[in-house]
Design a protein around this motif. Structure first.
Motif, PDB file in Angstrom:
ATOM      1  N   THR A 462       0.870  -1.182   0.000  1.00  0.00           N
ATOM      2  CA  THR A 462       0.000   0.000   0.000  1.00  0.00           C
ATOM      3  C   THR A 462       0.902   1.227   0.000  1.00  0.00           C
ATOM      4  O   THR A 462       1.756   1.382   0.858  1.00  0.00           O
ATOM      5  CB  THR A 462      -0.910   0.021   1.242  1.00  0.00           C
ATOM      6  OG1 THR A 462      -1.797  -1.097   1.178  1.00  0.00           O
ATOM      7  CG2 THR A 462      -1.731   1.305   1.292  1.00  0.00           C
ATOM      8  N   LYS A 463       0.700   2.092  -0.986  1.00  0.00           N
ATOM      9  CA  LYS A 463       1.548   3.272  -1.144  1.00  0.00           C
ATOM     10  C   LYS A 463       0.924   4.440  -0.396  1.00  0.00           C
ATOM     11  O   LYS A 463      -0.265   4.712  -0.540  1.00  0.00           O
ATOM     12  CB  LYS A 463       1.694   3.612  -2.627  1.00  0.00           C
ATOM     13  CG  LYS A 463       2.690   4.705  -2.933  1.00  0.00           C
ATOM     14  CD  LYS A 463       2.862   4.842  -4.445  1.00  0.00           C
ATOM     15  CE  LYS A 463       3.914   5.866  -4.808  1.00  0.00           C
ATOM     16  NZ  LYS A 463       4.110   5.957  -6.271  1.00  0.00           N
ATOM     17  N   GLN A 464       1.732   5.123   0.395  1.00  0.00           N
ATOM     18  CA  GLN A 464       1.229   6.249   1.181  1.00  0.00           C
ATOM     19  C   GLN A 464       1.530   7.561   0.467  1.00  0.00           C
ATOM     20  O   GLN A 464       2.656   7.814   0.058  1.00  0.00           O
ATOM     21  CB  GLN A 464       1.889   6.251   2.560  1.00  0.00           C
ATOM     22  CG  GLN A 464       1.320   7.253   3.531  1.00  0.00           C
ATOM     23  CD  GLN A 464       2.045   7.197   4.868  1.00  0.00           C
ATOM     24  OE1 GLN A 464       3.066   7.834   5.052  1.00  0.00           O
ATOM     25  NE2 GLN A 464       1.512   6.406   5.797  1.00  0.00           N
ATOM     26  N   LEU A 465       0.489   8.388   0.283  1.00  0.00           N
ATOM     27  CA  LEU A 465       0.643   9.726  -0.277  1.00  0.00           C
ATOM     28  C   LEU A 465       0.396  10.735   0.828  1.00  0.00           C
ATOM     29  O   LEU A 465      -0.613  10.643   1.543  1.00  0.00           O
ATOM     30  CB  LEU A 465      -0.349   9.961  -1.422  1.00  0.00           C
ATOM     31  CG  LEU A 465      -0.330   8.964  -2.584  1.00  0.00           C
ATOM     32  CD1 LEU A 465      -1.376   9.343  -3.621  1.00  0.00           C
ATOM     33  CD2 LEU A 465       1.044   8.900  -3.222  1.00  0.00           C
ATOM     34  N   GLN A 497      -2.860   4.867   0.231  1.00  0.00           N
ATOM     35  CA  GLN A 497      -3.305   5.506   1.473  1.00  0.00           C
ATOM     36  C   GLN A 497      -3.037   7.003   1.344  1.00  0.00           C
ATOM     37  O   GLN A 497      -1.887   7.438   1.329  1.00  0.00           O
ATOM     38  CB  GLN A 497      -2.555   4.952   2.686  1.00  0.00           C
ATOM     39  CG  GLN A 497      -3.025   5.566   4.001  1.00  0.00           C
ATOM     40  CD  GLN A 497      -2.121   5.211   5.176  1.00  0.00           C
ATOM     41  OE1 GLN A 497      -0.986   4.826   4.996  1.00  0.00           O
ATOM     42  NE2 GLN A 497      -2.639   5.354   6.388  1.00  0.00           N
ATOM     43  N   VAL A 498      -4.102   7.786   1.224  1.00  0.00           N
ATOM     44  CA  VAL A 498      -3.966   9.234   1.046  1.00  0.00           C
ATOM     45  C   VAL A 498      -4.157   9.915   2.394  1.00  0.00           C
ATOM     46  O   VAL A 498      -5.229   9.814   3.004  1.00  0.00           O
ATOM     47  CB  VAL A 498      -4.988   9.766   0.018  1.00  0.00           C
ATOM     48  CG1 VAL A 498      -4.830  11.279  -0.146  1.00  0.00           C
ATOM     49  CG2 VAL A 498      -4.806   9.069  -1.320  1.00  0.00           C
ATOM     50  N   ARG A 499      -3.115  10.599   2.864  1.00  0.00           N
ATOM     51  CA  ARG A 499      -3.176  11.324   4.132  1.00  0.00           C
ATOM     52  C   ARG A 499      -2.971  12.813   3.861  1.00  0.00           C
ATOM     53  O   ARG A 499      -2.087  13.193   3.099  1.00  0.00           O
ATOM     54  CB  ARG A 499      -2.081  10.860   5.087  1.00  0.00           C
ATOM     55  CG  ARG A 499      -2.069   9.391   5.414  1.00  0.00           C
ATOM     56  CD  ARG A 499      -1.168   9.093   6.594  1.00  0.00           C
ATOM     57  NE  ARG A 499       0.165   9.681   6.442  1.00  0.00           N
ATOM     58  CZ  ARG A 499       1.057   9.767   7.419  1.00  0.00           C
ATOM     59  NH1 ARG A 499       0.760   9.343   8.639  1.00  0.00           N
ATOM     60  NH2 ARG A 499       2.252  10.289   7.214  1.00  0.00           N
ATOM     61  N   VAL A 500      -3.786  13.641   4.503  1.00  0.00           N
ATOM     62  CA  VAL A 500      -3.585  15.083   4.446  1.00  0.00           C
ATOM     63  C   VAL A 500      -2.815  15.472   5.706  1.00  0.00           C
ATOM     64  O   VAL A 500      -3.309  15.306   6.821  1.00  0.00           O
ATOM     65  CB  VAL A 500      -4.918  15.843   4.358  1.00  0.00           C
ATOM     66  CG1 VAL A 500      -4.665  17.348   4.350  1.00  0.00           C
ATOM     67  CG2 VAL A 500      -5.687  15.430   3.110  1.00  0.00           C
ATOM     68  N   ILE A 516      -4.378  14.471   9.151  1.00  0.00           N
ATOM     69  CA  ILE A 516      -5.464  15.306   9.680  1.00  0.00           C
ATOM     70  C   ILE A 516      -6.798  14.566   9.555  1.00  0.00           C
ATOM     71  O   ILE A 516      -7.096  13.953   8.530  1.00  0.00           O
ATOM     72  CB  ILE A 516      -5.525  16.641   8.906  1.00  0.00           C
ATOM     73  CG1 ILE A 516      -4.276  17.475   9.216  1.00  0.00           C
ATOM     74  CG2 ILE A 516      -6.783  17.426   9.239  1.00  0.00           C
ATOM     75  CD1 ILE A 516      -4.108  18.687   8.329  1.00  0.00           C
ATOM     76  N   ASN A 517      -7.589  14.622  10.622  1.00  0.00           N
ATOM     77  CA  ASN A 517      -8.956  14.080  10.577  1.00  0.00           C
ATOM     78  C   ASN A 517      -9.785  15.010   9.701  1.00  0.00           C
ATOM     79  O   ASN A 517     -10.034  16.166  10.057  1.00  0.00           O
ATOM     80  CB  ASN A 517      -9.520  14.000  11.990  1.00  0.00           C
ATOM     81  CG  ASN A 517     -10.912  13.379  12.030  1.00  0.00           C
ATOM     82  OD1 ASN A 517     -11.610  13.334  11.014  1.00  0.00           O
ATOM     83  ND2 ASN A 517     -11.318  12.910  13.190  1.00  0.00           N
ATOM     84  N   ASN A 547       6.664  10.411  -0.815  1.00  0.00           N
ATOM     85  CA  ASN A 547       5.511  10.730  -1.661  1.00  0.00           C
ATOM     86  C   ASN A 547       4.747  11.963  -1.163  1.00  0.00           C
ATOM     87  O   ASN A 547       3.529  11.946  -1.015  1.00  0.00           O
ATOM     88  CB  ASN A 547       4.555   9.526  -1.746  1.00  0.00           C
ATOM     89  CG  ASN A 547       5.260   8.263  -2.179  1.00  0.00           C
ATOM     90  OD1 ASN A 547       6.072   8.283  -3.092  1.00  0.00           O
ATOM     91  ND2 ASN A 547       4.976   7.155  -1.519  1.00  0.00           N
ATOM     92  N   SER A 548       5.489  13.026  -0.895  1.00  0.00           N
ATOM     93  CA  SER A 548       4.858  14.282  -0.475  1.00  0.00           C
ATOM     94  C   SER A 548       4.333  15.025  -1.700  1.00  0.00           C
ATOM     95  O   SER A 548       4.996  15.082  -2.740  1.00  0.00           O
ATOM     96  CB  SER A 548       5.866  15.170   0.264  1.00  0.00           C
ATOM     97  OG  SER A 548       6.215  14.617   1.505  1.00  0.00           O
ATOM     98  N   ILE A 549       3.135  15.605  -1.562  1.00  0.00           N
ATOM     99  CA  ILE A 549       2.505  16.331  -2.669  1.00  0.00           C
ATOM    100  C   ILE A 549       2.000  17.674  -2.154  1.00  0.00           C
ATOM    101  O   ILE A 549       1.227  17.729  -1.190  1.00  0.00           O
ATOM    102  CB  ILE A 549       1.332  15.530  -3.274  1.00  0.00           C
ATOM    103  CG1 ILE A 549       1.789  14.129  -3.708  1.00  0.00           C
ATOM    104  CG2 ILE A 549       0.726  16.281  -4.467  1.00  0.00           C
ATOM    105  CD1 ILE A 549       0.650  13.230  -4.181  1.00  0.00           C
TER     106      ILE A 549
END
Length: 814
Positions: A462-465, A497-500, A516-517, A547-549
């Protein structure tokens, strides 16, 4: 018999020691146990500091001594029943008096030898073993205290003494042959020389003590009790997904320990290796956890057992033509380091013998540089060898596993994984046994490197963004809604897995390093820091997540100027902001170049057509060898909405006002109505087609009256739309008379571009374009007569957000 060793964290407080006693009691019900303990948590460092201050003539050593005294007396009073306290406290105070006198002597003569330092630091284990032994006895257990200084004999290399095993083993065997106690308590770390002088086994020596006792007594098991549940696949402080390794070989454990796995002191394994005594790493605070079993041969099928690292390393390079073919260079080099007692962690040499590169601790860097330059002073003076180069603030990262040599492609996978994430490798070392593959990287890249390697070798791919979102208004707010809605779907179906991690509005910024929730990000912003774009950038780069965007949902020129800074840090950029790509051609080209150079995608699909795949389609045409000859397009959803709703019954001013309310126009409608927005879009398409156009090269045939063009403010501009109503009505009436509809058209043809309002006849593809839809006609070598047509919704927060989201997913799938 079983040997149990408890580290400083396990005996840091009376509460922790009670847990230790419970573990010891349960073990003693099954077999005899030898218990080795470290000093109470933090005491060894306090003793070293006290000695240092005393040596420097600083009376602050007395304050540290008082802290040590209070800590041990407090533990006695909390652990030992009141009736037994008097004798225990009396013994502790006698020992404290000896320690105090020793420190006072150091203070008076301002000298601290290694021998005296060993004497001072040994008190930590002597205190803890005595107190814990008395506490065990007070629990009515059959226990005895034995001072290991009476058993373990060493040479006189104070502070890191070598054990004289023949005498030591004989002493231990003799003691246990006559011992009757079920539980024997030993202080770790401490020993004595043949002359009876206090010595120590080096930091981590309590593990070593336990292993020496286990080997000498042929124990069935050595348990190392600490504050983690075994050896982990990576440092869990850096990699949240790291997990305990259930079993591992002696060699693998030694490799991991050498490369920074601090739960086991590397020499520990040596005494018990030949006797094949198993070691189990256990958690004092989770005693039921399985832990890690260290045995001769691991049963784990994964060729990679763990990823470890050493921080704060310096990379030292010596090179020069005078080294080629000259015998003895390496001997002189490492002899010079040995004379300064500098340990080398990694060595690599060019096959040409032109250079030798090695890694040492940062703290030894200046000493090593001086020693090498002195050793090769003649060759340096003759310019046969260059002065030594020292580069600090590096780290070593290592893959460890016994069976890597029988699996192809592991080193390739390691280096390609690091390369794809822009972790630069400075040096590489791999032994012929292939039990570890080591690389030197920048210290700042440790966390990223550990995480990407752990994901590649241990996780379910699973790739984390990690997203940093600037602007959470209409478009940004919709984007966060879409991400929240699709998070589980992306994990289940695309393994993403997309995390803000960070968000901003126009006033505040807010970060959460764990993600962030998205149900409460607005509350986080309300309580966040004042927006500072430089500080925001600094935070993104310091976190250095894989993988920072950076996601720009604004129309800000200032923010668009930051793209290069992010790309240079290998942070991808996704934007609906058209300013950067329509700025001067040199800047546009530079951003594309930086994207390639730093392997950081720069995606701007939403610059043209919101969520429509216009730019992506154009890129695919070019990449496949097609050539664009002409582009005709209606690219403004705002203007299309305006002219589709403008008629005799509804004034032009009213339609523009309605477009603003529904979010089709920019806050400043002049950007849309002046045609500048469309000019930027056709410019971007022209550039993506290979043209070197500037914005000033595009002809703009404005339909606005002069009064509107001259307006100085938005209110003044909107007022002119009312006062110039006759102008707009005339435009509409002329088109209606010709049975045409009004469309604001952009065109690129043979290197030239123009935009303007046109009357579209009923047989043209643009005629039936409804609402805020966009349409693009690509005429190419492959589509010379019947163009490739892309048509659909080209404005609105939802579709723009979906286009941004698609670019984010595109990066994830890359």
């Amino acid at each position: 018999m079983k040997v149990l060793k408890f580290g400083g964290s396990s005996v840091a407080s009376s509460e922790n020691i009670k847990k230790v006693i419970k573990i010891v009691k349960e073990s003693s019900l099954q077999t005899n146990v030898a218990v080795v303990v470290s000093a109470l948590g933090g005491v060894t460092d306090l003793l070293l500091k006290a000695g240092e201050l005393a040596c420097n003539g600083d009376e602050a050593y007395k304050e540290i001594f008082k802290t040590i005294e209070d800590k041990h007396i407090t533990v006695v009073r909390e652990l030992i029943p009141v009736n037994n306290q008097s004798g225990v406290l009396g013994h502790i105070k006698k020992m404290l008096n000896i320690l105090e006198n020793t420190l006072e002597g150091v203070f008076l003569i301002n000298e601290l030898s290694a021998k005296t330092s060993d004497k001072i630091v040994s008190f930590g284990e002597l205190f803890s073993s005595y107190i814990i032994a008395e506490a065990i006895k007070s629990n009515h257990l059959n226990a005895e205290l034995k001072n290991t200084q009476e058993l373990i004999v060493t040479d006189e290399n104070f502070s890191n003494a070598a054990v004289l095993f023949e005498k030591t083993n004989a002493n231990i065997e003799a003691f246990f042959n006559q011992n009757k106690a079920k539980i024997v308590m030993f202080p770790g770390f401490v020993a004595k020389t043949e002359k009876g002088e206090v010595s120590t086994l080096g930091r981590g020596g309590s593990d070593y003590t336990a292993a020496i006792i286990a080997a000498a007594t042929n124990s069935e098991l050595l348990e190392i009790w600490t504050d983690v549940s075994g050896m982990y696949t990576a440092n869990p402080n850096f990699v949240r997904e790291a997990f305990p390794i259930n079993n591992i070989s002696y060699q693998e454990a030694m490799e991991l320990s050498h490369f920074g796995a601090k739960v086991l002191y590397p020499p520990t394994i040596q005494p018990i290796l030949k006797k094949e005594i198993p070691i189990c790493i256990k958690n004092t605070f989770e005693p039921k956890a399985e832990g890690t079993l260290i045995v001769k041969t691991s049963s784990n099928n994964n060729p990679i057992k763990g990823i470890s690292h050493i921080e704060n390393m310096a990379l030292v390079t010596i090179e020069g033509g005078g080294m080629i073919g000259i015998p003895g260079i390496s001997k002189r080099l490492f002899g010079a380091l040995s004379s300064e007692k500098i340990s080398v962690s990694l060595i690599t040499q060019a096959s040409s013998e032109h250079s030798i590169c090695f890694a040492i601790s940062n703290k030894d860097a200046s000493k090593a540089k001086q020693a090498i330059n002195d050793e090769f002073s003649y060759e340096i003076e003759q310019q046969k060898i260059d002065p030594v180069i020292v580069e600090e603030n590096n780290a070593i990262i290592a893959l460890v596993g016994d069976h890597m040599k029988s699996h192809q492609g592991i080193s390739g996978k390691m280096f390609s994984t690091l390369g794809k994430n822009n972790v630069n490798i400075r040096a590489i070392a791999q032994g012929a046994s292939e039990k570890n593959i080591s690389a030197v990287i920048a210290h700042k890249d440790i966390k990223k490197a550990l995480n990407v390697l752990h994901a590649a070798f241990f996780e379910n791919q699973t790739k984390q963004l990690n997203l940093f979102v600037v602007g959470v208004g209409n478009v940004g707010g919709k984007l966060l809604e879409q991400i929240k809605q699709q998070q589980q779907y992306l994990i289940d179906n695309l393994k993403l897995q997309v995390r803000v991690i960070g968000v901003t509005n126009s006033r505040k910024m807010f970060f959460n390093e764990d993600g962030i929730n998205l149900d409460s990000y607005q509350q986080g912003l309300d309580n966040g820091e004042t927006l500072d774009l430089d500080l925001f950038h600094k935070k993104v780069t310091e976190l250095n997540y894989r993988n920072s965007i950076f996601v720009d949902n604004t129309a800000s020129a200032k923010i668009s100027e930051l793209y290069a800074d992010y790309l240079k840090e290998s942070v991808s950029v996704v934007t609906c902001n058209k300013i950067a790509c329509s700025s001067n051609y040199t800047n546009y080209l530079n951003l594309k170049q930086l994207s390639r150079e730093y392997n950081a995608p720069f995606l701007f699909e939403t610059n043209v057509g919101a969520g429509l795949p216009i730019i992506d389609t154009l890129k695919n045409l070019i990449a496949s060898g097609d050539k664009v000859t002409k582009i005709q397009a209606v690219l403004s959803g705002s203007l299309n909405f305006v002219f589709n709703n403008f008629n005799i019954e509804t004034s032009f001013a009213e339609v523009v006002d309605l477009a603003g309310i529904q979010g089709y126009t920019e806050p400043d409608p002049r950007i849309d109505l002046s045609g500048v927005d469309v000019m930027r879009k056709i410019l971007i398409l022209a550039r993506e087609s290979g043209s070197r156009l500037e914005l000033s090269d595009i002809e703009n045939d404005s339909f606005l009256p002069q009064a509107s063009l001259d307006a100085d403010s938005v209110p003044e501009f909107l007022e002119t739309l009312k006062t110039e109503a006759e102008h707009f009505n005339k435009i509409y009436q002329n088109a209606a008379a010709n049975n045409c509809r009004l469309k604001f058209v952009a065109e690129y043809d043979n290197g030239a571009a123009n935009v303007g309002l046109k009357e579209i006849p009923s047989d043209h593809p643009f005629y039936n374009l409804d609402g805020s839809d966009n349409i693009v006609l690509f005429f190419t070598d492959r589509y010379p007569v019947q163009p490739l047509i892309i048509k659909g919704a080209g404005a609105g927060a939802d579709v723009t957000a979906s286009g941004l989201f698609a670019d984010i997913i595109r990066i994830g799938n890359n």
